[in-house]
Motif scaffolding. Structure first.
Motif, PDB file in Angstrom:
ATOM      1  N   VAL A 101       0.837  -1.198   0.000  1.00  0.00           N
ATOM      2  CA  VAL A 101       0.000   0.000   0.000  1.00  0.00           C
ATOM      3  C   VAL A 101       0.874   1.252   0.000  1.00  0.00           C
ATOM      4  N   SER A 140       2.385   1.805  -3.356  1.00  0.00           N
ATOM      5  CA  SER A 140       1.385   2.297  -4.311  1.00  0.00           C
ATOM      6  C   SER A 140       1.238   3.809  -4.211  1.00  0.00           C
ATOM      7  N   PHE A 141       1.152   4.312  -2.980  1.00  0.00           N
ATOM      8  CA  PHE A 141       1.046   5.753  -2.791  1.00  0.00           C
ATOM      9  C   PHE A 141       2.326   6.464  -3.215  1.00  0.00           C
ATOM     10  N   ALA A 154      -5.384  -5.289   1.517  1.00  0.00           N
ATOM     11  CA  ALA A 154      -4.658  -4.247   0.783  1.00  0.00           C
ATOM     12  C   ALA A 154      -5.596  -3.478  -0.139  1.00  0.00           C
ATOM     13  N   LEU A 155      -6.464  -4.211  -0.826  1.00  0.00           N
ATOM     14  CA  LEU A 155      -7.402  -3.571  -1.739  1.00  0.00           C
ATOM     15  C   LEU A 155      -8.408  -2.709  -0.989  1.00  0.00           C
ATOM     16  N   THR A 165      -6.902   0.633  -0.109  1.00  0.00           N
ATOM     17  CA  THR A 165      -6.727   1.477  -1.288  1.00  0.00           C
ATOM     18  C   THR A 165      -8.067   1.898  -1.868  1.00  0.00           C
ATOM     19  N   TRP A 166      -9.048   0.987  -1.874  1.00  0.00           N
ATOM     20  CA  TRP A 166     -10.398   1.344  -2.336  1.00  0.00           C
ATOM     21  C   TRP A 166     -10.948   2.509  -1.522  1.00  0.00           C
ATOM     22  N   CYS A 223      -9.372   4.866  -0.019  1.00  0.00           N
ATOM     23  CA  CYS A 223      -8.713   6.114  -0.431  1.00  0.00           C
ATOM     24  C   CYS A 223      -9.202   6.547  -1.813  1.00  0.00           C
ATOM     25  N   ALA A 224      -9.355   5.574  -2.720  1.00  0.00           N
ATOM     26  CA  ALA A 224      -9.840   5.901  -4.063  1.00  0.00           C
ATOM     27  C   ALA A 224     -11.262   6.443  -4.003  1.00  0.00           C
ATOM     28  N   LEU A 263      -4.410   4.751  -8.647  1.00  0.00           N
ATOM     29  CA  LEU A 263      -3.924   4.205  -7.383  1.00  0.00           C
ATOM     30  C   LEU A 263      -4.254   2.723  -7.264  1.00  0.00           C
ATOM     31  N   VAL A 264      -5.492   2.352  -7.577  1.00  0.00           N
ATOM     32  CA  VAL A 264      -5.902   0.941  -7.487  1.00  0.00           C
ATOM     33  C   VAL A 264      -5.161   0.093  -8.522  1.00  0.00           C
ATOM     34  N   LEU A 281      -1.568  -0.580  -7.368  1.00  0.00           N
ATOM     35  CA  LEU A 281      -1.549  -1.581  -6.301  1.00  0.00           C
ATOM     36  C   LEU A 281      -1.741  -2.977  -6.871  1.00  0.00           C
TER      37      LEU A 281
END
Length: 255
Positions: free
Chosen positions: A19, A22-23, A181-182, A185-186, A188-189, A226-227, A230
């Motif tokens: 994560v 990814s950022f 992890a998803l 990130t989801w 944040c997305a 972002l997704v 990742l």
């Protein structure tokens, strides 16, 4: 069906590291990621707006709804947009990880060859997730984790419609960490998408439709980026764990 039925993995996936990376990738390569995602996102907004109305697409007002047929068409448009964006960003994520220059021109041919299978398999995954979610939410999310690295498998290994089976094999034993992890990130997305809707709602209230469309396309491109990054990093990590294949070895296959 749960991961408890499978042997426990010997190496951790490293959710926090993935994560964070990814950022970091998004921050270091924001402009090319925005470039890649903006055009398909913009076209998607224009097409969806033409189908159901821009007030519906760009509004936070939940009373703005579309008919079933129009909603299905806009969903298909969104899927194609995601397929195009992901096919490009998978390759960018690898160049970024290896600290190589971003080579947008070299991404075109592999991306174009992958869009159709990614879109079709995306529909299949969506249906499977929907069927699983009819029982409970968790089974639907678990099914999504099973097929979560389908896109990079199709792009990197040029597997076409075999991407689903490849994803199921790679994710075996790691589906709950992948889902974790998803989920981070989801979230944040989705925050970025809500921000996009809020900003465009303000612009639309001022009667500036063109600005609303551009802002929405730009912000959603960042969330999608972002997704997608990742997903590529998860795929690379799974191949490293299960097959001993390093990122530079993966990249050499499609260079």
């Amino acid at each position: 069906m749960t991961d408890e039925q499978f042997p426990e993995p010997h190496m951790p996936l490293g959710v926090g590291t993935l994560v964070a990376e990814s950022f970091s990738t998004l921050g270091r390569h924001l402009f090319p990621i925005l470039m890649i995602g903006f055009v398909p996102s913009l076209l998607g907004v224009v097409l969806s707006g033409s189908l159901v109305g821009f007030d519906t697409v760009l509004s936070l007002d939940e009373t703005e709804t579309a008919s079933g047929g129009a909603s299905a068409l806009t969903g298909l448009v969104d899927l194609v947009v995601y397929s195009v964006t992901t096919a490009f960003l998978v390759q960018l994520a690898y160049d970024a990880k290896l600290e190589r220059p971003i080579r947008l021109g070299k991404y075109i041919a592999p991306a174009m060859a992958s869009i159709f299978p990614i879109a079709i398999l995306g529909i299949v995954v969506g249906l499977l997730v929907g069927v699983a979610a009819l029982a409970l939410i968790i089974p639907g999310l678990w099914v999504y984790a099973v097929f979560s690295v389908m896109e990079p498998a199709v792009v990197i290994e040029r597997l076409g419609f075999k991407g689903l089976g490849r994803s199921a094999k790679l994710t075996k034993g790691y589906r709950w960490p992948i889902l974790g992890a998803l989920a981070i990130t989801w979230a944040c997305a989705m925050a970025i998408i809500v921000l996009a809707l809020f900003v465009t709602d303000l612009a639309m209230s001022s009667g500036i439709l063109a600005v609303s469309i551009v802002l929405y396309a730009a912000l959603t491109a960042i969330g999608t980026g972002l997704v997608s990054v990742l997903t590529a990093l998860i795929y690379a990590r799974l191949r490293e764990i299960k097959e001993g294949v390093s990122v530079d070895q993966i990249v050499s296959v499609f260079d």
